[in-house]
Every structure is written in C-alpha cells, then in structure tokens.
Write a protein that holds these residues in place. Structure first.
Motif, PDB file in Angstrom:
ATOM      1  N   ARG A 188      -3.243  -4.817  -3.152  1.00  0.00           N
ATOM      2  CA  ARG A 188      -3.138  -4.111  -1.873  1.00  0.00           C
ATOM      3  C   ARG A 188      -2.453  -5.004  -0.836  1.00  0.00           C
ATOM      4  NH1 ARG A 188      -6.827  -6.396   1.454  1.00  0.00           N
ATOM      5  NH2 ARG A 188      -8.596  -7.457   0.501  1.00  0.00           N
ATOM      6  N   ASP A 236      -3.756  -4.327   8.772  1.00  0.00           N
ATOM      7  CA  ASP A 236      -5.029  -4.551   8.094  1.00  0.00           C
ATOM      8  C   ASP A 236      -5.907  -5.550   8.843  1.00  0.00           C
ATOM      9  OD1 ASP A 236      -2.929  -6.336   7.400  1.00  0.00           O
ATOM     10  OD2 ASP A 236      -4.133  -7.153   5.771  1.00  0.00           O
ATOM     11  N   ASP A 266       0.812  -1.225   0.000  1.00  0.00           N
ATOM     12  CA  ASP A 266       0.000   0.000   0.000  1.00  0.00           C
ATOM     13  C   ASP A 266       0.843   1.270   0.000  1.00  0.00           C
ATOM     14  OD1 ASP A 266      -2.307  -1.506   0.066  1.00  0.00           O
ATOM     15  OD2 ASP A 266      -2.644  -1.274   2.211  1.00  0.00           O
ATOM     16  N   PRO A 291       2.211  -2.443  -6.462  1.00  0.00           N
ATOM     17  CA  PRO A 291       0.792  -2.401  -6.076  1.00  0.00           C
ATOM     18  C   PRO A 291      -0.153  -2.778  -7.224  1.00  0.00           C
ATOM     19  CG  PRO A 291       1.945  -0.521  -5.155  1.00  0.00           C
ATOM     20  CD  PRO A 291       2.907  -1.187  -6.101  1.00  0.00           C
TER      21      PRO A 291
END
Length: 448
Positions: free
Chosen positions: A174, A211, A160, A169
C-alpha cells in the motif's frame, strides 16, 4: 569478501540498491564494480512487466555462469522479482543462495553472512527474508550510484491506485508516505554531497501526505526543501492527473527552483479504455488538467506515457489516442505495449489484443511523437538553454548535459562546445545551433 551489485529497473529500485550498498559498506564489506572480481553478487531485480522479468532472469543466469566457471561464491536476489516469485526462484534457479523481498532490504548484511556460513556448513538452509512490505522502515542512508551532482529522493513507497494492468500494489504494498522531516534531512545530506538536481520520485508523488497528514502535501514538501536547502533544481516525476492540486500548480509556477517539468503518466485518453484500466479521472478531466497546467505554467515541459493494446482497445480507441497526441503535442512521450501480468485483473480480461497489433500501434504512435518532437525542438534553435553539465566526450570534443526540460536517463541531451573544459555538475548557458533527433547542439556562453 568483495560484494558486486547488479541493479535493474527503475530509479526507485536504484535507491534501494543505494541503501543496501551503505549497509554492507558500514558492516565492513568491500564493494567492487566488477562482477568477475566479486565473491558474492547482489542482483536487485525488477518484475513489473514481462520484459523486465526476462531481463532479471537473464542477469541471474549470467551471474550463475560466474558461480560455475569463475569461482563466485554466492548470489543474493532482491527486489520485485524476488518478492513476486519467492516460491519459484530457489527451485527454478538453484544457483541462487539468498532471497530478500522488497520489505527486507535492511537485512542485506544478514543475507550475505548466511552465504559465508553455508560455505562452511552445507547443511544450513538457504536464507530467505520477506518482512511485511507495508510496515518496513522507509528510507535509510545511501551510497549514491548516480553522479555526485544529481540524485533521486523517494518520498513514498507502494501504491493505492489499483490500475487493472499493474502488479505494483501486490509487489510493493500500500501507499506509505515518508515523514516530511525525514525527507528534509535527507535533502540536506544530498546537498552536502554536492547534488545540484533532486528528482522527486514515488509510484505516485501527488498522493504524498494523504496517509500521514490527511491531505495532499507535495506542494508543502517542495516549498520546504527549497526553503531549507540551496539545491538549484527540483524535478517532479510520476504525478497522477487526478491529484494535481491548485496548490501544487502554484508552487511549481512560483518557485524558481522547481524546474518547469512534470511527468504525468496518462496511459490512455479513450474513456472506455480508461474505465477498463481502472484509471481515476476521465478524458475531460485529463484535458482540463493539461489545459490548466499549460495556462498557469507557460514554459512547462510535459512528459507522459501511454499503453497501447490494452484488452478491448478498438481501432476507434487507438485513433482517439492518436488524435489526442497530435492535438496536445507532448514535449516528451513514452509508449508501452500492454503486458498481461499474472494476478492483475487485465490479464484475465476478454478481447486480448494480438501482439503484432500492439507493436504496430506502438510504432505508429512513436513515429507521430518523433515528428512532434522534431517540430518542438526546431523552435529551440537560437534559444539559450541552462544546462547541467554531465561530462566531456573526448571523441567529439564536446561537453554534454541536460536542460531543465530533460530528466536523467529518459530524455535527450544537450551537446555543446566551449572555450575551456567545464567541470561536471556546473551550470552553463548554451545557445542552441542545431537539432539531431531528440538532442540539441550548441555553444556555451562563457562569462568574460
């Protein structure tokens, strides 16, 4: 059918190859190390920069020659080149029979079976699979292609950071962390196979956990791997300076099984260039992170990489970089010339640098680092280094391996004599007696 493999590019790509090997072998296919003996060859490509693309295309053309002259029945192209140029490959290289994007490696058996089907019915279309790279299942059982005593563990996929020069990317998607429990289970499997050194990799390992858990959790992952396995060495590759937390520094400092080695790719130090690159953190922050790392971990080996010739890089910017390298005295350093990659903002920037200027700047920086490295290595004369033995060279009658300061494939070696043969994967202490370029030479201290 016998299946051959060509795996190009980075260690992250190598792990994808290992997953595909396992899936094919589980389906009953025989793997051969000789492309000339294979019925089908799988080429796992890199497409990160221009030189990697050229290497991938050259390999495809070499294997295509086998198809024309040696009875090879099919070619599968996977990896970054396949993902990036999915529309062009079948047209430009008609010898290719199947394509798999980076999100489709678990379809490798289906791709191979499609070639078998087309051999019987030429009217069938060529196979292509490009599943959503952002939702693909991460990880999987592997067949190690490294020596049994070291391996890699990929803790995340994608990126990212959106650096202006980087196509990753768009190719890999991602950033996605793998669940911690999956990684602990994989580490235990690798320990059972005899792995002595586990190299932790991702495009950005310092982002791990953000994440999934809402915060950086690399320090916790490392602590759990060492708590739940007995693997002697864990090595950290591809850390970003803006995400090096105090918790991570403390874990590296206090955990004796984490080797005191960090790969911290900085890319530049001039603030105008860092801003143009869209790098996170300015030069003051970078210098502060390095100062803190070296203060908290006095025996740290610090590796980095730089890009020279980025659009708009002035002579003053380059001189700033050279002074920084001279002052910081990195233990390990790689230098790349800027490669304008299609689809990246940097490729469209004004003030592109002449190729010869890029090459000259790279040469200057590498010569500077060679001197620094020689001076650093001179300080190791007379010291004792713990070495992971890799093999024995019958010509020189010397063993060789790597110290904690040397990552696989990218750093130097330690060559040493011993009173008896020592098995690969063993750990021995070596007293250093000589230095040649990036390598150390010595004699093993054998227990009495």
């Amino acid at each position: 059918m016998k299946i051959g493999f060509v795996s190009l590019g980075c260690s992250k790509n190598q792990m994808d190859t290992e997953v595909m090997l396992h899936e094919l072998m589980s389906a009953g296919y025989e793997i051969t190390p000789e492309e000339t003996e294979a019925d089908i060859v799988v080429i796992n490509t890199c497409g990160f920069i221009e030189s990697a693309k050229k290497e991938a295309i050259d390999n495809i053309l070499d294997i295509a020659w086998l198809k024309k002259h040696n009875g090879l029945k099919g070619i599968v192209v996977t990896g970054c080149l396949a993902e990036r140029y999915r529309e062009e490959i079948f047209t430009e290289m008609p010898e290719v029979d199947a394509l798999l994007g980076v999100g489709s490696i678990h379809n490798i058996v289906e791709a191979v079976e499609s070639i078998s089907a087309r051999l019987k019915n030429k009217k069938l279309p060529k196979y292509a699979s490009f599943e959503d790279k952002n939702t693909v299942r991460l990880g999987g059982d592997r067949i190690l292609t490294t020596p049994e005593f070291y391996s890699y563990i990929k803790i995340a996929e994608g990126c990212d950071n959106r650096c202006a020069y980087c196509a990753i990317p768009s190719i890999r998607g991602r950033f996605r962390s793998r669940p911690m429990e999956d990684l602990i289970a994989e580490a235990k499997q690798l320990e059972a196979l005899g792995v002595q050194e586990l190299n932790v990799i991702a495009q950005d390992i310092t982002r791990y956990g953000q994440d999934l858990y809402g915060e950086y959790r690399l320090h916790e992952l490392l602590h759990r791997i060492t708590a739940e396995t007995e693997i002697p060495w864990l090595r950290l590759l591809y850390c970003y300076p803006d995400k090096v937390t105090d918790e991570l520094i403390a874990e590296i400092r206090d955990n004796p099984r984490i080797v005191k080695y960090i790969d911290l790719p900085l890319q530049h130090i001039s603030d105008p260039v860092l801003r143009a690159m869209n790098r996170h953190g300015d030069s003051a922050h970078i210098r502060g992170v390095i100062e803190k790392l070296r203060r908290e971990i006095p025996d740290l080996t610090l590796r980095t990489t730089f890009i020279v010739g980025f659009p708009g890089e002035t002579e003053e910017d380059f001189e700033t970089l050279c002074r920084f390298v001279e002052e910081t005295r990195f233990d390990r350093m790689g230098v790349f010339t800027f490669s304008p990659e299609e689809g990246t903002p940097a490729a469209e920037m004004e003030n592109q640098i002449d190729e010869q200027v890029k090459q000259d700047r790279m040469d200057i920086l590498m010569k500077l680092q060679m001197r620094i490295n020689a001076e650093n290595n001179e300080k190791k004369l007379g010291t004792v280094q713990r070495v992971l033995v890799e093999d024995f060279d019958p010509v020189s009658e010397a063993h060789f391996g790597r110290s904690a300061a040397d990552a696989p494939d990218i750093d130097g070696k330690v060559y040493f004599k011993a009173d008896r043969r020592i098995a690969p994967g063993s750990m021995v202490d070596v007293k250093i007696r000589d230095v040649v370029d990036y390598d150390l030479y010595g004699r093993a201290i054998m227990p009495k």
